[in-house]
Design a protein around this motif. Structure first.
Motif, short mmCIF file in Angstrom:
data_model
loop_
_atom_site.label_atom_id
_atom_site.label_comp_id
_atom_site.label_asym_id
_atom_site.label_seq_id
_atom_site.Cartn_x
_atom_site.Cartn_y
_atom_site.Cartn_z
N THR A 277 -30.84 2.59 -21.16
CA THR A 277 -29.42 2.31 -21.35
C THR A 277 -28.63 3.59 -21.16
N PHE A 278 -27.31 3.44 -21.06
CA PHE A 278 -26.43 4.60 -20.91
C PHE A 278 -26.65 5.58 -22.05
N PHE A 279 -26.84 5.08 -23.28
CA PHE A 279 -27.03 5.95 -24.43
C PHE A 279 -28.37 6.69 -24.38
N GLN A 280 -29.40 6.04 -23.84
CA GLN A 280 -30.68 6.73 -23.66
C GLN A 280 -30.54 7.82 -22.60
N PHE A 281 -29.81 7.54 -21.51
CA PHE A 281 -29.57 8.55 -20.49
C PHE A 281 -28.82 9.74 -21.10
N ARG A 282 -27.82 9.44 -21.93
CA ARG A 282 -27.02 10.49 -22.56
C ARG A 282 -27.90 11.37 -23.46
N GLU A 283 -28.79 10.75 -24.21
CA GLU A 283 -29.71 11.50 -25.06
C GLU A 283 -30.60 12.42 -24.22
N GLN A 284 -31.11 11.91 -23.10
CA GLN A 284 -31.96 12.71 -22.23
C GLN A 284 -31.17 13.89 -21.65
N ALA A 285 -29.94 13.63 -21.24
CA ALA A 285 -29.10 14.68 -20.66
C ALA A 285 -28.78 15.75 -21.70
N GLU A 286 -28.44 15.32 -22.92
CA GLU A 286 -28.14 16.28 -23.99
C GLU A 286 -29.38 17.12 -24.31
N PHE A 287 -30.55 16.49 -24.37
CA PHE A 287 -31.78 17.22 -24.65
C PHE A 287 -32.02 18.28 -23.58
N MET A 288 -31.84 17.91 -22.30
CA MET A 288 -32.06 18.86 -21.21
C MET A 288 -31.10 20.04 -21.33
#
Length: 192
Positions: free
Chosen positions: A3-14
């Motif tokens: 989901t968009f929120f999972q993508f956002r979490e991955q981006a923030e982690f990176m």
């Protein structure tokens, strides 16, 4: 599918794991723009991260209706103008560059103009996936191999978001999109 929120979490982690100050500079810039009632869209590598391809980027791209006005307001509020550039400022604290792009205009020979933002917000307004893919392809079409990262971004966004061949990209770049889609789906991924 993520989901968009999972993508956002991955981006923030990176961004956090790489020690990047990009998000800090972006939030600061967006708050200054909102203070002066300047609408914006975030595009470029940051938007690519937010839409599912967490790749490295060193700057932030923001579309604004009036680059000169936005540059002036940012320069009065914690950013410095970059000598030799009329479209870039640097956050004095983080040293992250902010590229200001002109809504309703072009900066390369590609077929599309940047959309004109209308929403003023204290929060980053990420360009829609449809517009991001269309603009990335437009830049690639206009500049060719010199902007190959834009094409690579589109390939990764198609894969990450499981986009359909008839995805709603701008008609001016639809054939390039469909060619990329066909290549992705007709070849076997090489793995080691």
């Amino acid at each position: 599918m993520n989901t968009f929120f999972q993508f956002r979490e991955q981006a923030e982690f990176m961004r956090e794991s790489s020690g990047s100050n990009i998000e800090k500079a972006l939030v600061k810039a967006v708050k200054v723009l909102a203070l002066f009632h300047i609408p914006h869209y975030v595009c470029g590598g940051f938007a690519v991260q937010e839409h599912g391809y967490p790749r490295f980027t060193v700057d932030v791209d923001i579309i604004v209706p009036d680059v000169d006005s936005a540059r002036e307001k940012l320069a009065m509020n914690g950013f410095s103008e970059n000598p030799g550039s009329t479209m870039t400022v640097t956050d004095r604290e983080t040293r992250v560059e902010i590229d200001l792009l002109p809504g309703g205009k072009k900066v390369d020979p590609g077929p599309l103009t940047f959309p004109v933002p209308t929403l003023v917000s204290n929060e980053p307004q990420i360009l829609t996936l449809e517009n991001l893919v269309s603009l990335k392809l437009s830049t690639y079409v206009g500049c060719g191999v010199h902007r190959i990262q834009d094409y690579a971004d589109v390939v990764k966004l198609i894969e990450a978001n499981h986009l359909a061949r008839d995805y709603d990209v701008d008609a001016k770049v639809r054939d390039v999109y469909q060619t990329a889609w066909d290549e992705i789906h007709s070849t076997t991924k090489w793995t080691s």
